[in-house]
Motif scaffolding. Structure first.
Motif, PDB file in Angstrom:
ATOM      1  N   ALA A 133       0.831  -1.208   0.000  1.00  0.00           N
ATOM      2  CA  ALA A 133       0.000   0.000   0.000  1.00  0.00           C
ATOM      3  C   ALA A 133       0.865   1.256   0.000  1.00  0.00           C
ATOM      4  N   ILE A 134       1.959   1.232   0.765  1.00  0.00           N
ATOM      5  CA  ILE A 134       2.856   2.386   0.817  1.00  0.00           C
ATOM      6  C   ILE A 134       3.526   2.594  -0.538  1.00  0.00           C
ATOM      7  N   LEU A 135       3.968   1.499  -1.146  1.00  0.00           N
ATOM      8  CA  LEU A 135       4.640   1.612  -2.443  1.00  0.00           C
ATOM      9  C   LEU A 135       3.663   2.021  -3.548  1.00  0.00           C
ATOM     10  N   SER A 136       2.394   1.641  -3.403  1.00  0.00           N
ATOM     11  CA  SER A 136       1.415   2.038  -4.418  1.00  0.00           C
ATOM     12  C   SER A 136       1.138   3.544  -4.371  1.00  0.00           C
ATOM     13  N   LEU A 137       1.473   4.192  -3.266  1.00  0.00           N
ATOM     14  CA  LEU A 137       1.268   5.638  -3.167  1.00  0.00           C
ATOM     15  C   LEU A 137       2.106   6.402  -4.184  1.00  0.00           C
ATOM     16  N   ARG A 138       3.201   5.804  -4.611  1.00  0.00           N
ATOM     17  CA  ARG A 138       4.067   6.479  -5.586  1.00  0.00           C
ATOM     18  C   ARG A 138       3.337   6.762  -6.890  1.00  0.00           C
ATOM     19  N   THR A 139       2.429   5.869  -7.258  1.00  0.00           N
ATOM     20  CA  THR A 139       1.732   6.019  -8.536  1.00  0.00           C
ATOM     21  C   THR A 139       0.286   6.469  -8.363  1.00  0.00           C
ATOM     22  N   THR A 140      -0.137   6.672  -7.144  1.00  0.00           N
ATOM     23  CA  THR A 140      -1.521   7.062  -6.881  1.00  0.00           C
ATOM     24  C   THR A 140      -1.625   8.576  -6.838  1.00  0.00           C
ATOM     25  N   GLY A 141      -2.693   9.087  -7.432  1.00  0.00           N
ATOM     26  CA  GLY A 141      -2.909  10.525  -7.444  1.00  0.00           C
ATOM     27  C   GLY A 141      -3.692  11.004  -6.238  1.00  0.00           C
ATOM     28  N   LYS A 142      -3.686  12.318  -6.070  1.00  0.00           N
ATOM     29  CA  LYS A 142      -4.339  12.935  -4.922  1.00  0.00           C
ATOM     30  C   LYS A 142      -5.850  12.679  -4.924  1.00  0.00           C
ATOM     31  N   ARG A 143      -6.471  12.820  -6.100  1.00  0.00           N
ATOM     32  CA  ARG A 143      -7.926  12.611  -6.196  1.00  0.00           C
ATOM     33  C   ARG A 143      -8.302  11.184  -5.830  1.00  0.00           C
ATOM     34  N   GLU A 144      -7.537  10.249  -6.344  1.00  0.00           N
ATOM     35  CA  GLU A 144      -7.823   8.837  -6.093  1.00  0.00           C
ATOM     36  C   GLU A 144      -7.736   8.511  -4.600  1.00  0.00           C
ATOM     37  N   VAL A 145      -6.726   9.033  -3.936  1.00  0.00           N
ATOM     38  CA  VAL A 145      -6.576   8.783  -2.501  1.00  0.00           C
ATOM     39  C   VAL A 145      -7.726   9.419  -1.734  1.00  0.00           C
ATOM     40  N   LEU A 146      -8.079  10.656  -2.091  1.00  0.00           N
ATOM     41  CA  LEU A 146      -9.181  11.325  -1.390  1.00  0.00           C
ATOM     42  C   LEU A 146     -10.503  10.603  -1.616  1.00  0.00           C
ATOM     43  N   GLU A 147     -10.716  10.072  -2.831  1.00  0.00           N
ATOM     44  CA  GLU A 147     -11.937   9.298  -3.099  1.00  0.00           C
ATOM     45  C   GLU A 147     -11.977   8.044  -2.234  1.00  0.00           C
ATOM     46  N   GLN A 148     -10.858   7.345  -2.151  1.00  0.00           N
ATOM     47  CA  GLN A 148     -10.821   6.121  -1.337  1.00  0.00           C
ATOM     48  C   GLN A 148     -11.031   6.427   0.144  1.00  0.00           C
ATOM     49  N   LEU A 149     -10.470   7.545   0.604  1.00  0.00           N
ATOM     50  CA  LEU A 149     -10.687   7.940   1.988  1.00  0.00           C
ATOM     51  C   LEU A 149     -12.157   8.265   2.245  1.00  0.00           C
ATOM     52  N   ALA A 150     -12.769   8.931   1.286  1.00  0.00           N
ATOM     53  CA  ALA A 150     -14.187   9.270   1.416  1.00  0.00           C
ATOM     54  C   ALA A 150     -15.043   8.008   1.440  1.00  0.00           C
TER      55      ALA A 150
END
Length: 158
Positions: A133-150
């Motif tokens: 999960a930490i390594l996938s953050l390198r290729t994950t965008g801000k919108r995608e992370v915020l959507e998953q958090l939501a």
């Protein structure tokens, strides 16, 4: 009196050298024995590595003749590649790039805020289950992370 003191010093030094000579001889003998033993172990390790390589080559040949499909799959699989390495500075930079707080990052990764703080300060390295999960953050965008958090925040309220 000074000649007595100097001769006493010389005598003490002579006796000390004599005592040390016997002890140093035993230490030198033991050290030489250890060096020969280490050299023998190094030769044994080298021989075992050579035998392992030869056995591995033979196994590959047998695998190709017995099961060509499996050999083709094994050849397609990457044998050696770059291994991903965790870096505390990189984790903090990724979190800041995504505009997340440590609390948000902890919620995204499914861990505690304290763990994220310890990872970022370099006090602790994350367990293996968190690394993908930490390594996938390198290729994950801000919108995608915020959507998953939501989604996670919304899914937890239901």
């Amino acid at each position: 009196m000074t000649t007595f003191a100097s001769s006493l010093k010389k005598e003490i030094a002579r006796v000390a050298r004599k005592e040390l000579k016997d002890e140093l001889g035993a230490l030198r003998k033991a050290s030489a024995g250890y060096r020969t033993e280490i050299a023998a172990l190094k030769r044994q390790v080298r021989d075992l590595q050579v035998a392992l390589r030869q056995t591995s080559r033979r196994a590959d040949k047998v695998l190709k003749t017995v099961a060509p499909e499996a050999a083709a799959e094994a050849a397609d699989a990457p044998r050696r590649g770059r291994r991903a390495v965790f870096s505390a500075e990189r984790l903090k930079a990724q979190r800041e790039r995504l505009g997340l707080t440590q609390k948000d990052m902890a919620a995204y990764l499914g861990t505690s805020t304290l763990s994220v703080w310890k990872w970022e300060t370099g006090q602790v390295t994350p367990r293996a289950r968190f690394l993908p999960a930490i390594l996938s953050l390198r290729t994950t965008g801000k919108r995608e992370v915020l959507e998953q958090l939501a989604k996670r925040a919304g899914g937890g309220a239901d």
